[in-house]
Design an enzyme around this catalytic site. Structure first.
Site, short mmCIF file in Angstrom:
data_model
loop_
_atom_site.label_atom_id
_atom_site.label_comp_id
_atom_site.label_asym_id
_atom_site.label_seq_id
_atom_site.Cartn_x
_atom_site.Cartn_y
_atom_site.Cartn_z
N SER A 63 31.82 9.93 57.52
CA SER A 63 31.49 10.66 56.29
C SER A 63 30.24 11.52 56.51
O SER A 63 30.19 12.29 57.48
CB SER A 63 31.30 9.64 55.15
OG SER A 63 31.18 10.30 53.93
N ARG A 98 27.27 5.59 40.85
CA ARG A 98 27.94 4.79 41.87
C ARG A 98 29.40 4.53 41.50
O ARG A 98 30.28 4.54 42.36
CB ARG A 98 27.19 3.47 42.03
CG ARG A 98 27.78 2.55 43.07
CD ARG A 98 27.76 3.16 44.45
NE ARG A 98 28.09 2.18 45.47
CZ ARG A 98 28.21 2.45 46.75
NH1 ARG A 98 28.02 3.69 47.17
NH2 ARG A 98 28.49 1.53 47.61
N ASP A 107 42.64 9.30 52.62
CA ASP A 107 41.29 9.75 52.26
C ASP A 107 41.43 11.06 51.46
O ASP A 107 41.90 12.06 52.00
CB ASP A 107 40.48 9.98 53.53
CG ASP A 107 39.02 10.35 53.26
OD1 ASP A 107 38.68 10.62 52.09
OD2 ASP A 107 38.24 10.37 54.22
N HIS A 153 38.85 6.92 51.61
CA HIS A 153 37.66 7.32 52.38
C HIS A 153 36.98 6.10 53.01
O HIS A 153 36.45 6.17 54.11
CB HIS A 153 36.71 8.05 51.44
CG HIS A 153 35.54 8.68 52.13
ND1 HIS A 153 35.68 9.61 53.14
CD2 HIS A 153 34.20 8.51 51.98
CE1 HIS A 153 34.48 9.99 53.55
NE2 HIS A 153 33.56 9.33 52.88
N ASP A 154 36.98 4.98 52.29
CA ASP A 154 36.34 3.75 52.78
C ASP A 154 36.95 3.23 54.08
O ASP A 154 36.37 2.35 54.71
CB ASP A 154 36.46 2.64 51.72
CG ASP A 154 35.16 2.49 50.94
OD1 ASP A 154 34.19 3.20 51.27
OD2 ASP A 154 35.13 1.67 50.01
#
Lengths: 378, 198
Positions: free
Chosen positions: A152, A222, A316, A349-350
């Protein structure tokens, strides 16, 4: 792949020479919080720099104390026998400038005023981080990294390194990254920033003066961010439409996913500084090696000399595979040594943080080859 | 595993830039890096094979050969190789044209459907051939565009491709005497060196 680097002790390294920043201001002095794993060879050519993402820090592997059961953020990938094998490599991981985990940032004392920088901390760019990291390398006696690795925002630092200091790295491993943010990416960051700025406890960033933190804003930021890190599939698998575990919840939680997001938000707002969050998202938004289209990506990458491995993940949608492929295609156009794989994953994405056999196989193959190349083995 | 024709290395110049479409585990490229010091790049779809390429220190991009090669520049490579894959792509004619856009020369190998064993199986038993080179049943095979030496050369004429060299080999990469004399009948694998008609 279960072994660990064990207990690690972070070190605060002071830099007393001023650092001129890309957006005009300068830091008279600064500290960087650093962890290292493994041993630096006598010829100092086996160093790997690990760059962290938006909310990461220097604690990438191992444990801080024997009580702790929470390892560093990339512990699955860094350690003896792991993808970044600490039996082979000397790994350097730091908290970036402007961070809130010990390196100089908005929470630090401004030597000029004698009080914390707060919102007056200068704007930092990815290029500034790379310059600061290069000075860290100088300090450690590392002339050239064997590899610079990041996922990222961390991958964007690795990309910037290949452009800014082409002779100081043999390889760049850029995972789930992008050559520049899209309007949609910036839009999500802006919602996160607005959540913080509109928190009544933000006080234009001067919340420390009032002895409060904009916890609700940071927590909301968050939560928004977290949605973009997961895929629809991953969320569906993890929560579906199920009800919260504790169905006596009196806070109006109706679904498990709500409970999860609130928990993540609360945890995060307890330890992450609001001004740092704004600074980091701005650094992301402004990153653009083409200088806003002034030049092209293949042109910028012409000066690079390292080997590249680019990895993306199918689900992602924050930085989708096509964003990684922009980097790949630009490197092909520039006639560089590049490898690329679009990894199957349900984790969005994680995925770059999550264990996966194929991901590990490819990651390790690339790293081991770097090790063999260093030793001149065919 | 079908080995590569022994002629391929003869058609590659030293220190040149070579692209291998469908490079598999990267064995051919790795061999050419050692013997010819080529600057190698492979395209491969299977991540497991990509990992094996990386083990060997090769650069490899995950890319579907059915998409065009538009991410590559004109004449970026000296040679573009495609072994035993032409029959499995959707449009062999377009792939050949793309190969000769990004490369000065191309080397292509494919199973010769007019090979005597295939003719016997089809002609005598009346069944689609199933054998070591074409191991899949007709309803589940990647080989959707089978052709012969004659067919291939006709296509080359149609799309202005010049044949610089032709070779035959059997499955172990060797040429047989019969194959050399009557390639369309006795050549198991067709091997061509191509360039664009100027």
């Amino acid at each position: 792949m279960t072994s660990s680097v064990g207990i690690v002790i972070p070190e605060l390294i002071a830099f007393e020479t001023a650092l001129d920043l890309e957006r005009g201001r300068s830091l008279p002095r600064y500290d960087l919080m650093v962890e290292t794993y493994g041993t630096l060879d006598a010829d100092k050519n086996n160093a790997v720099l690990v760059c962290h993402a938006l909310s990461g820090d220097h604690h990438a592997a191992g444990y801080h104390d024997t009580e702790s059961n929470k390892p560093g953020w990339w512990d699955h990938y860094i350690g003896p026998g792991k993808c970044i094998d600490t039996d082979l490599f000397f790994v350097v991981s730091l908290n970036n400038l402007g961070g809130c985990s010990g390196s100089t940032g908005p929470l630090s004392i401004n030597p000029v005023t004698g009080k914390a920088y707060g919102p007056d901390f200068p704007e930092i760019t990815i290029l500034d981080w790379v310059h600061a990291q290069a000075r860290l390398a100088d300090h450690l006696g590392i002339e050239k990294f064997a590899a610079i690795v990041g996922g990222s925002l961390g991958g964007m630092q690795a990309l910037q390194w290949s452009i800014t200091y082409p002779d100081r790295l043999a390889a760049a491993l850029i995972i789930a990254a992008t050559p520049r943010l899209t309007a949609q990416n910036i839009a999500f960051n802006e919602v996160a920033r607005q959540a913080i700025i509109r928190d009544p406890n933000f006080f234009d960033g001067n919340y420390a003066d009032y002895d409060v933190i904009p916890a609700s804003g940071v927590s909301l930021a968050r939560m928004v961010g977290h949605i973009t890190y997961l895929s629809d599939i991953a969320m569906g698998k993890k929560f579906g439409r199920s009800l919260p575990r504790d169905d006596h919840d009196a806070n109006g939680v109706n679904f498990a996913v709500e409970q999860y997001l609130r928990y993540q938000g609360q945890q995060f707002s307890g330890h992450f500084d609001a001004n740092t969050y704004i600074l980091m998202t701005r650094a992301l938004d402004y990153f653009d090696p083409t200088k806003n289209g002034l030049t092209t990506l293949p042109n910028v990458l012409k000066s690079t000399v390292c080997k590249f491995l680019i990895l993306s993940f199918t689900t992602d949608w924050r930085f989708s595979p096509s964003r990684s492929e922009e980097i790949v295609d630009a490197l092909i156009q520039a006639d560089k040594q590049v490898s690329y794989t679009r990894l199957e994953s349900a984790h969005g994405h994680d995925a770059f943080l999550i264990p996966d056999a194929t991901y590990e196989r490819i990651f390790k193959a690339f790293m081991n080859r770097i090790h063999l190349d260093l030793r001149g083995i065919q | 595993m079908i080995l590569h024709s022994h002629r391929i290395p003869d058609w590659i110049a030293r220190n040149t830039r070579v692209l291998d479409l469908g490079c598999g585990n990267g064995d051919l490229l790795a061999q050419l890096v050692k013997s010819h010091q080529i600057d190698a790049l492979g395209l491969e779809l299977d991540p497991k094979k990509i990992a094996t390429c990386l083990d060997q220190g090769l650069s490899v991009i995950q890319q579907d050969l059915n998409s065009d090669l538009s991410n590559f520049n004109d004449q970026q490579f000296d040679t573009v190789i495609m072994t035993q894959t032409l029959q499995a792509v959707r449009r062999p004619d377009l792939v050949l044209s793309e190969m000769l856009r990004v490369g000065r020369e191309a080397i292509v190998t494919f199973p010769n459907f007019a090979y005597i064993r295939n003719r016997m199986q089809l002609g005598l038993s009346g069944h689609m051939p199933v054998n070591p080179q074409l191991p899949n049943p007709w309803y589940d095979t990647p080989n959707i565009h089978l052709s012969t030496f004659h067919d291939f050369e006709e296509l080359c004429r149609t799309i202005s491709i010049k044949i610089l060299g032709r070779d035959t080999s059997n499955l172990s990469g060797k040429q047989t005497w019969f194959g050399k004399v009557w390639p369309n009948l006795f050549g198991e694998v067709a091997v061509y060196r191509l360039t664009k008609e100027s």
